[in-house]
Design a protein around this motif. Sequence first.
Motif, PDB file in Angstrom:
ATOM      1  N   ILE A   1      -0.121  15.760   3.040  1.00 44.27           N
ATOM      2  CA  ILE A   1      -1.213  14.823   3.095  1.00 44.27           C
ATOM      3  C   ILE A   1      -1.029  13.689   4.245  1.00 44.27           C
ATOM      4  O   ILE A   1      -1.923  13.255   4.794  1.00 44.27           O
ATOM      5  N   GLU A   2       0.336  13.660   4.640  1.00 44.10           N
ATOM      6  CA  GLU A   2       0.502  12.987   5.857  1.00 44.10           C
ATOM      7  C   GLU A   2      -0.315  13.214   6.970  1.00 44.10           C
ATOM      8  O   GLU A   2      -0.444  12.385   8.110  1.00 44.10           O
ATOM      9  N   ARG A   3      -0.758  14.590   7.267  1.00 42.94           N
ATOM     10  CA  ARG A   3      -1.338  14.763   8.345  1.00 42.94           C
ATOM     11  C   ARG A   3      -2.744  14.247   8.361  1.00 42.94           C
ATOM     12  O   ARG A   3      -3.418  14.058   9.562  1.00 42.94           O
ATOM     13  N   PHE A   4      -3.404  13.840   7.176  1.00 41.39           N
ATOM     14  CA  PHE A   4      -4.848  13.246   7.161  1.00 41.39           C
ATOM     15  C   PHE A   4      -4.550  11.714   6.951  1.00 41.39           C
ATOM     16  O   PHE A   4      -5.732  11.058   7.166  1.00 41.39           O
ATOM     17  N   LEU A   5      -3.440  11.221   6.685  1.00 39.59           N
ATOM     18  CA  LEU A   5      -3.360   9.645   6.675  1.00 39.59           C
ATOM     19  C   LEU A   5      -2.963   8.797   8.080  1.00 39.59           C
ATOM     20  O   LEU A   5      -2.529   9.581   8.606  1.00 39.59           O
ATOM     21  N   PRO A   6      -3.756   7.675   8.166  1.00 35.54           N
ATOM     22  CA  PRO A   6      -3.451   6.956   9.226  1.00 35.54           C
ATOM     23  C   PRO A   6      -2.063   6.591   9.545  1.00 35.54           C
ATOM     24  O   PRO A   6      -1.199   6.369   8.286  1.00 35.54           O
TER      25      PRO A   6
ATOM     26  N   PRO B   1      -4.887  17.379  -5.912  1.00 35.59           N
ATOM     27  CA  PRO B   1      -5.626  18.099  -5.001  1.00 35.59           C
ATOM     28  C   PRO B   1      -6.862  17.261  -4.390  1.00 35.59           C
ATOM     29  O   PRO B   1      -7.448  17.290  -3.227  1.00 35.59           O
ATOM     30  N   GLU B   2      -7.433  16.501  -5.197  1.00 36.67           N
ATOM     31  CA  GLU B   2      -8.732  15.877  -4.935  1.00 36.67           C
ATOM     32  C   GLU B   2      -8.508  14.776  -3.890  1.00 36.67           C
ATOM     33  O   GLU B   2      -9.367  14.409  -3.172  1.00 36.67           O
ATOM     34  N   ASP B   3      -7.382  14.215  -4.107  1.00 36.22           N
ATOM     35  CA  ASP B   3      -6.797  12.988  -3.374  1.00 36.22           C
ATOM     36  C   ASP B   3      -6.764  13.516  -1.980  1.00 36.22           C
ATOM     37  O   ASP B   3      -7.241  12.856  -0.943  1.00 36.22           O
ATOM     38  N   LEU B   4      -6.355  14.851  -1.648  1.00 35.94           N
ATOM     39  CA  LEU B   4      -6.108  15.406  -0.439  1.00 35.94           C
ATOM     40  C   LEU B   4      -7.471  15.513   0.053  1.00 35.94           C
ATOM     41  O   LEU B   4      -7.671  15.366   1.345  1.00 35.94           O
ATOM     42  N   VAL B   5      -8.363  16.093  -0.556  1.00 37.32           N
ATOM     43  CA  VAL B   5      -9.758  16.576  -0.134  1.00 37.32           C
ATOM     44  C   VAL B   5     -10.483  15.273   0.338  1.00 37.32           C
ATOM     45  O   VAL B   5     -10.916  15.016   1.654  1.00 37.32           O
ATOM     46  N   MET B   6     -10.132  14.219  -0.389  1.00 36.66           N
ATOM     47  CA  MET B   6     -10.926  13.047   0.142  1.00 36.66           C
ATOM     48  C   MET B   6     -10.123  12.250   1.259  1.00 36.66           C
ATOM     49  O   MET B   6     -10.719  11.709   2.164  1.00 36.66           O
ATOM     50  N   ALA B   7      -8.726  12.420   1.442  1.00 35.90           N
ATOM     51  CA  ALA B   7      -8.025  12.092   2.621  1.00 35.90           C
ATOM     52  C   ALA B   7      -8.494  12.627   3.949  1.00 35.90           C
ATOM     53  O   ALA B   7      -8.369  12.023   5.061  1.00 35.90           O
ATOM     54  N   THR B   8      -8.857  13.970   3.681  1.00 31.70           N
ATOM     55  CA  THR B   8      -9.781  14.498   4.880  1.00 31.70           C
ATOM     56  C   THR B   8     -11.040  13.807   5.295  1.00 31.70           C
ATOM     57  O   THR B   8     -11.714  14.455   6.327  1.00 31.70           O
ATOM     58  N   GLY B   9     -11.601  13.479   4.276  1.00 31.79           N
ATOM     59  CA  GLY B   9     -13.122  12.785   4.713  1.00 31.79           C
ATOM     60  C   GLY B   9     -14.232  13.494   4.040  1.00 31.79           C
ATOM     61  O   GLY B   9     -15.327  13.242   4.326  1.00 31.79           O
TER      62      GLY B   9
ATOM     63  N   LEU C   1       0.950  -1.195  -0.005  1.00 28.89           N
ATOM     64  CA  LEU C   1      -0.074  -0.087   0.042  1.00 28.89           C
ATOM     65  C   LEU C   1       0.834   1.266   0.095  1.00 28.89           C
ATOM     66  O   LEU C   1       1.913   1.256   0.880  1.00 28.89           O
ATOM     67  N   ASN C   2       0.490   2.403  -0.763  1.00 28.85           N
ATOM     68  CA  ASN C   2       1.302   3.368  -0.688  1.00 28.85           C
ATOM     69  C   ASN C   2       0.514   4.489   0.213  1.00 28.85           C
ATOM     70  O   ASN C   2      -0.623   4.562   0.089  1.00 28.85           O
ATOM     71  N   THR C   3       1.378   5.045   1.347  1.00 28.81           N
ATOM     72  CA  THR C   3       0.910   5.927   2.247  1.00 28.81           C
ATOM     73  C   THR C   3       1.746   7.158   2.296  1.00 28.81           C
ATOM     74  O   THR C   3       3.103   6.962   1.737  1.00 28.81           O
ATOM     75  N   GLY C   4       1.234   8.113   2.514  1.00 30.30           N
ATOM     76  CA  GLY C   4       2.349   9.453   2.712  1.00 30.30           C
ATOM     77  C   GLY C   4       2.440  10.146   1.720  1.00 30.30           C
ATOM     78  O   GLY C   4       1.821   9.582   0.340  1.00 30.30           O
ATOM     79  N   GLY C   5       3.168  11.127   1.569  1.00 29.91           N
ATOM     80  CA  GLY C   5       3.370  11.973   0.522  1.00 29.91           C
ATOM     81  C   GLY C   5       4.787  11.376  -0.479  1.00 29.91           C
ATOM     82  O   GLY C   5       4.984  12.325  -1.220  1.00 29.91           O
ATOM     83  N   GLU C   6       5.074  10.224  -0.318  1.00 28.21           N
ATOM     84  CA  GLU C   6       6.235   9.765  -1.435  1.00 28.21           C
ATOM     85  C   GLU C   6       5.562   9.639  -2.664  1.00 28.21           C
ATOM     86  O   GLU C   6       6.279   9.595  -3.832  1.00 28.21           O
ATOM     87  N   GLY C   7       4.242   9.300  -3.021  1.00 24.87           N
ATOM     88  CA  GLY C   7       3.644   9.124  -4.090  1.00 24.87           C
ATOM     89  C   GLY C   7       3.077  10.379  -4.607  1.00 24.87           C
ATOM     90  O   GLY C   7       2.840  11.360  -3.788  1.00 24.87           O
ATOM     91  N   ALA C   8       2.716  10.195  -5.956  1.00 25.18           N
ATOM     92  CA  ALA C   8       2.062  11.205  -6.460  1.00 25.18           C
ATOM     93  C   ALA C   8       0.737  11.312  -6.038  1.00 25.18           C
ATOM     94  O   ALA C   8       0.052  10.304  -5.932  1.00 25.18           O
TER      95      ALA C   8
END
Length: 64
Positions: A59-64, A28-36, A18-25
């Motif tokens: 994005i790492e602020r919003f991912l577990p 902005p839509e992904d960031l919004v969805m990561a916030t729920g 699984l890819n997590t954190g900001g290491e991958g591309a």
Amino acid sequence: MGTESDQQPQAGSRPVRLNTGGEGAYDPEDLVMATGADPTPERVEKARKLIEKEGKAVIERFLP
């Protein structure tokens, strides 16, 4: 080491890696969805500005 086929998800199963954190591309839509939240145009624009200001690691602020 596994082969590339080990990385591919099988039907009905989870991906091996699984890819997590900001290491991958991500967009902005992904960031919004990561916030729920739903990706409305206003939220997407706010996320785009946040990525510009704070960098891809935001994005790492919003991912577990």
